[in-house]
Each structure stands twice: as C-alpha cells, then as structure tokens.
Design a protein around this motif. Structure first.
Motif, PDB file in Angstrom:
ATOM      1  N   GLU A 191      -9.365   0.173   3.475  1.00  0.00           N
ATOM      2  CA  GLU A 191      -9.209  -0.705   2.314  1.00  0.00           C
ATOM      3  C   GLU A 191      -8.779  -2.108   2.747  1.00  0.00           C
ATOM      4  O   GLU A 191      -9.331  -3.103   2.286  1.00  0.00           O
ATOM      5  N   GLU A 210       0.838  -1.200   0.000  1.00  0.00           N
ATOM      6  CA  GLU A 210       0.000   0.000   0.000  1.00  0.00           C
ATOM      7  C   GLU A 210       0.876   1.255   0.000  1.00  0.00           C
ATOM      8  O   GLU A 210       0.598   2.214  -0.725  1.00  0.00           O
ATOM      9  N   HIS A 213      -5.897   4.038   4.261  1.00  0.00           N
ATOM     10  CA  HIS A 213      -5.991   2.876   3.378  1.00  0.00           C
ATOM     11  C   HIS A 213      -5.895   1.576   4.165  1.00  0.00           C
ATOM     12  O   HIS A 213      -6.615   0.615   3.886  1.00  0.00           O
ATOM     13  N   GLU A 242      -4.972   6.080  -5.900  1.00  0.00           N
ATOM     14  CA  GLU A 242      -5.336   5.629  -4.552  1.00  0.00           C
ATOM     15  C   GLU A 242      -6.454   6.490  -3.969  1.00  0.00           C
ATOM     16  O   GLU A 242      -7.318   6.005  -3.248  1.00  0.00           O
TER      17      GLU A 242
HETATM   18 ZN    ZN Z   1      -5.117   1.588  -1.519  1.00  0.00          ZN
END
Ligand code: ZN
Length: 231
Positions: A134, A85, A130, A96
């Motif tokens: 994510e 990431e 993230h 992103e």
């Molecule tokens: Zn990401």
C-alpha cells in the motif's frame, strides 16, 4: 525443482550508481571551475591548491548535510505513514483487509484470490504487507540518512580529487588548460557510465554533462580573469 533467475534487475544498484555519479559530477564541475577561476585571477599555485582543497571539503560537507536532511525528512514521512498504518490495522482490521484486497484486484488478481492472498499475508505480517503493497515502503528502499550522506560526500570528494590532482601536478602556465581538458574527459566518462547503467544513450549522456561542465568552467574563468585584472 529450483527456479533459476536469468534476467538482471538493475533498479537497486542503478539508484546508488546514479547518486554516486551525480555526486562525482558535482565534485568535478565545482572544484575544476573553482580551481580554473582562481588560476585565471593569476593566483599563485599554492593559493590555487588551498582554494581547491577548501572547495572539496566545503562541497563534500554541504552535499552530506543536504543529503542527510532530505533523507531524514523522507525517513520521518515513512515512519509517520507506518505509525498511521499500525493504528488503522488496530482499529479497522476488516477495512484494511478490504483495502489490501482491492490493491491486489487492481494488480490483476480475481476478487476471491485477492481476498485469500490479502488474508494470508496479513495473518503472516499485516503491517509489512501494507507497508510494502500500500505504501511502497520496502526494506531495500527504506531511507538510510547516514549512509546516503556518507555516500554523497564520498562520491563528491572522489570527483573533486580528480581536477585537484591534475592542478597539483600541472605547471602554472598550462594549469587551466590541463584541468579543463582532463575534467571534461572525466565528466564525459561519468556521463556515459551513468547513461549506460540506466540503459539510456551513452553519447547523449556524455555530451549533456560535458556541455554544462564547459559552461561552468568558462564562467568561472571569465570571472577570475575579470577579478585578476581588476586587482
Ligand atoms: Zn492500509
């Protein structure tokens, strides 16, 4: 104006409680079965205790080793995902941002609001946003191998100590019955506790673990009796 939180969220503590109860269940079932099996083979009381203590130590160590290895591999996966990431953020920040915006839209935000939230959260802590939204990796749930291994070994040992204490105090002629009855009682109690903590049916929870505990003890008693007569 301060907002007071009324509802109680169990998710964090339930995970730990369930792991502790499962560890203790393992301790009770494996140690009680071992003690009953050795006693059914007409071993002397001291030998039954030696076998029981050895079973406790062996079981606790194998639980700790198993938990440590499995949580380490989870930690390795998390670390690798976060590194990937970090690279993606360094090489494709705009992409992103779009990705995070899409996640928030899927969660019900309007596209404009989602883009605003994503932009601000990434300005504040892009990797953290993230990782959390994510990858689903949060500080609270992140893998702690050593803590998990110690908790697992401790809960197994506490579970195993229960039938061991009963075996120590029991007279040789009623050791098997006393260890079996008290261990099934402890299992029912733990099963009910785990079910209640998880918001499931208490009776079903108690009966499920008691049934399998009974099966395990009956099997080792049979094997012990078989070996006892053969020797
Ligand atoms: Zn990401």
């Amino acid at each position: 104006m301060a907002i007071h939180h009324r509802e109680i969220h169990r998710i964090g503590s339930v995970a730990w409680l369930r792991a502790a109860v499962l560890g203790a269940n393992d301790g009770i079932v494996s140690t009680a079965s071992l003690v009953i099996g050795v006693a059914a083979a007409h071993a002397a009381h001291a030998d039954v205790m030696v076998a029981g203590v050895a079973g406790l130590v062996a079981g606790a160590m194998s639980m700790a080793a198993g938990e440590y290895v499995s949580v380490c591999s989870q930690a390795d996966t998390e670390k690798a995902d976060i590194e990937r990431e970090r690279n993606e953020l360094a090489t494709d920040y705009a992409g992103e941002t779009k990705e995070l915006t899409g996640i928030y839209v899927k969660r019900g935000l309007s596209p404009d609001l989602a883009r605003q939230v994503a932009t601000q959260l990434m300005e504040h802590d892009a990797l953290g946003a993230h990782a959390r939204d994510e990858l689903g990796i949060t500080e609270a749930m992140s893998a702690r191998p050593l803590l998990a291994a110690l908790a697992s070994a401790a809960s197994f040992s506490v579970g195993a100590a229960l039938p061991l204490m009963v075996a120590y105090m029991a007279a040789e002629n009623n050791l098997i019955v006393l260890v079996a009855v008290t261990s099934l009682f402890f299992l029912a109690l733990l099963g009910a506790l785990a079910a209640r903590a998880g918001g499931a049916g208490v009776l079903a929870g108690a009966m499920r673990v008691t049934f399998w505990g009974m099966m395990a003890m009956a099997a080792t008693a049979a094997v012990g009796a078989l070996f006892g007569t053969a020797m």
